[in-house]
Write an enzyme that holds these catalytic residues in place. Structure first.
Site, short mmCIF file in Angstrom:
data_model
loop_
_atom_site.label_atom_id
_atom_site.label_comp_id
_atom_site.label_asym_id
_atom_site.label_seq_id
_atom_site.Cartn_x
_atom_site.Cartn_y
_atom_site.Cartn_z
N LYS A 203 0.87 -1.18 0.00
CA LYS A 203 0.00 0.00 0.00
C LYS A 203 0.90 1.22 0.00
O LYS A 203 1.57 1.52 0.99
CB LYS A 203 -0.93 0.00 1.21
CG LYS A 203 -1.91 1.16 1.22
CD LYS A 203 -2.83 1.09 2.43
CE LYS A 203 -3.82 2.24 2.45
NZ LYS A 203 -4.70 2.18 3.64
N ARG A 213 -10.37 10.68 1.12
CA ARG A 213 -10.39 11.39 2.40
C ARG A 213 -11.77 12.00 2.65
O ARG A 213 -12.26 12.01 3.77
CB ARG A 213 -9.30 12.47 2.42
CG ARG A 213 -7.90 11.93 2.09
CD ARG A 213 -7.11 11.51 3.31
NE ARG A 213 -6.00 10.65 2.97
CZ ARG A 213 -4.82 11.05 2.51
NH1 ARG A 213 -4.60 12.33 2.32
NH2 ARG A 213 -3.87 10.16 2.26
N ARG A 224 1.13 9.93 5.91
CA ARG A 224 1.32 8.54 6.34
C ARG A 224 2.61 7.93 5.79
O ARG A 224 2.70 6.72 5.62
CB ARG A 224 0.11 7.70 5.91
CG ARG A 224 -1.20 8.21 6.53
CD ARG A 224 -2.37 7.30 6.17
NE ARG A 224 -3.56 7.71 6.90
CZ ARG A 224 -4.72 8.04 6.34
NH1 ARG A 224 -4.84 8.02 5.02
NH2 ARG A 224 -5.75 8.39 7.07
N GLU A 240 7.71 -7.15 1.75
CA GLU A 240 6.42 -7.12 2.44
C GLU A 240 5.59 -8.35 2.05
O GLU A 240 4.90 -8.95 2.89
CB GLU A 240 5.65 -5.84 2.07
CG GLU A 240 6.27 -4.56 2.59
CD GLU A 240 5.92 -4.26 4.04
OE1 GLU A 240 5.31 -5.13 4.70
OE2 GLU A 240 6.25 -3.16 4.51
N LYS A 255 -2.02 -1.61 -3.81
CA LYS A 255 -2.87 -0.42 -3.79
C LYS A 255 -1.98 0.82 -3.82
O LYS A 255 -1.08 0.91 -2.99
CB LYS A 255 -3.75 -0.44 -2.53
CG LYS A 255 -4.69 0.74 -2.38
CD LYS A 255 -5.49 0.62 -1.09
CE LYS A 255 -6.47 1.78 -0.94
NZ LYS A 255 -7.25 1.71 0.32
N SER A 281 -9.63 5.88 -5.34
CA SER A 281 -10.51 7.02 -5.59
C SER A 281 -9.97 7.98 -6.64
O SER A 281 -10.70 8.45 -7.51
CB SER A 281 -10.77 7.76 -4.28
OG SER A 281 -9.54 8.22 -3.71
N TYR A 320 -14.74 1.18 -7.85
CA TYR A 320 -16.03 1.82 -7.59
C TYR A 320 -17.00 1.65 -8.75
O TYR A 320 -18.18 1.93 -8.60
CB TYR A 320 -15.80 3.30 -7.26
CG TYR A 320 -14.93 3.48 -6.04
CD1 TYR A 320 -15.46 3.32 -4.77
CD2 TYR A 320 -13.57 3.73 -6.15
CE1 TYR A 320 -14.66 3.43 -3.64
CE2 TYR A 320 -12.75 3.85 -5.03
CZ TYR A 320 -13.31 3.69 -3.78
OH TYR A 320 -12.51 3.78 -2.65
#
Length: 333
Positions: A203, A213, A224, A240, A255, A281, A320
């Site tokens: 990610k 957000r 982050r 990872e 992602k 998004s 989406y």
């Protein structure tokens, strides 16, 4: 004399001459079962709230979420990934609304489970960012940094309440070290061995999260970058990946999807578990905005982006557009 190993004897265009021929030799095909619908459910509203930065996407009420789940199921979508949006007054430093058995996410899981049972795979975001007043994915230490190990304790509790609510798959998305193993142990401890883990393996700290957000009412302060991955790194993703698999991940995810197709491809070539990619998004909103301006053909662009993600090796795609695309794929068959 023609040489059939090269031009003019070799003419790849022969296989592109008609729509039927192109369809017959297509190497990558989208299917409704490849798709997972991310959905937001907001506490304390009586009508769906449009997300301005994501045209066509809403924060659902509990009732409209139920309807969206049924619509996705009827279209042939495989799963629904749920994100809970609590009332602002319920956010705190520890994200306790995320582990409240009666919190909005757990309630939504039970609602959807009552509506569709096991016919649609119910997945839940396992992260604290929607529930903390500071907007980070974990609890903070005295210096305001995300405390990895203290956060893992919260994730363990969160996994258990989501499993008790009836979720089929949990998606630990906070990028804390050790999160998959801790979640697996927490689930097994309460006899939820059948609940699967979709690991957010790679990610990235991406500029494309912006519209999300708004979707979750984020209270984020700062960024982050200390826990999400650096967009410059690929080898780090493979490390990872190895750790997540060792800790018990049932599925793995990259992602965002579109800017990281090389990562999707390398992960897919390296594992024997299902690989997912999340078309996030910002990827969605760019297409919608350009289409609204008349700069691109919306439907063609949607299908091209999804085909590219599938071609890179993602078996599952969170998008989406999942229900809309599944409906169109079914109608075209």
């Amino acid at each position: 004399m023609n040489s059939y190993g090269s031009f003019p004897g070799a003419r790849p265009r022969r296989l592109r001459t008609t729509p039927a021929l192109r369809r017959m030799v297509a190497e990558t095909r989208l299917h409704p079962a490849d798709l997972i619908l991310p959905a937001f459910v907001r506490e304390g509203i009586t009508e769906p709230v449009p997300i301005q930065a994501m045209p066509g996407v809403v924060q659902h009420t509990r009732d409209t979420l139920r309807k969206a789940a049924v619509e996705a199921l009827e279209a042939g979508v495989s799963g629904i990934m749920l994100f809970g949006v609590p009332e602002d007054a319920k956010k705190d430093a520890a994200g306790t609304a995320g582990t409240d058995p009666d919190g909005i996410l757990q309630v939504a899981i039970r609602d959807v489970k009552a509506e569709v049972g096991d016919d649609l795979v119910i997945m839940s975001d396992l992260c604290l960012d929607e529930f903390t007043d500071h907007g980070h994915c974990g609890v903070l230490d005295a210096d305001g940094r995300v405390d990895n190990d203290a956060t893992l304790e919260r994730y363990a509790e969160m996994a258990q309440v989501q499993a008790d609510a009836g979720v089929h798959v949990v998606g630990p998305s906070g990028m804390m070290d050790g999160q998959v193993g801790v979640v697996r142990d927490a689930l097994d401890t309460i006899g939820k061995e059948d609940v699967s883990i979709l690991a957010y393996t790679a990610k990235y700290s991406s500029a494309f999260y912006g519209p999300f957000r708004e979707a979750v009412g984020s209270s984020l302060q700062g960024d982050r970058k200390t826990y999400q991955q650096d967009p410059a790194n690929l080898r780090e993703s493979m490390r990872e990946l190895a750790l997540d698999l060792e800790e018990g991940a049932d599925m793995v995810m990259v992602k965002p999807a579109g800017p990281y197709l090389d990562v999707v491809a390398k992960v897919a070539a390296s594992v024997d578990v299902p690989v997912a990619a999340y078309q996030i998004s910002g990827e969605y909103s760019m297409v919608e905005a350009a289409a609204e301006k008349g700069w691109i053909d919306r439907d063609k662009a949607i299908f091209e982006t999804l085909t590219g993600i599938r071609r890179a090796g993602a078996q599952l795609i969170l998008t989406y557009w999942a229900t809309e695309v599944a409906q169109k794929l079914s109608a075209a068959r």
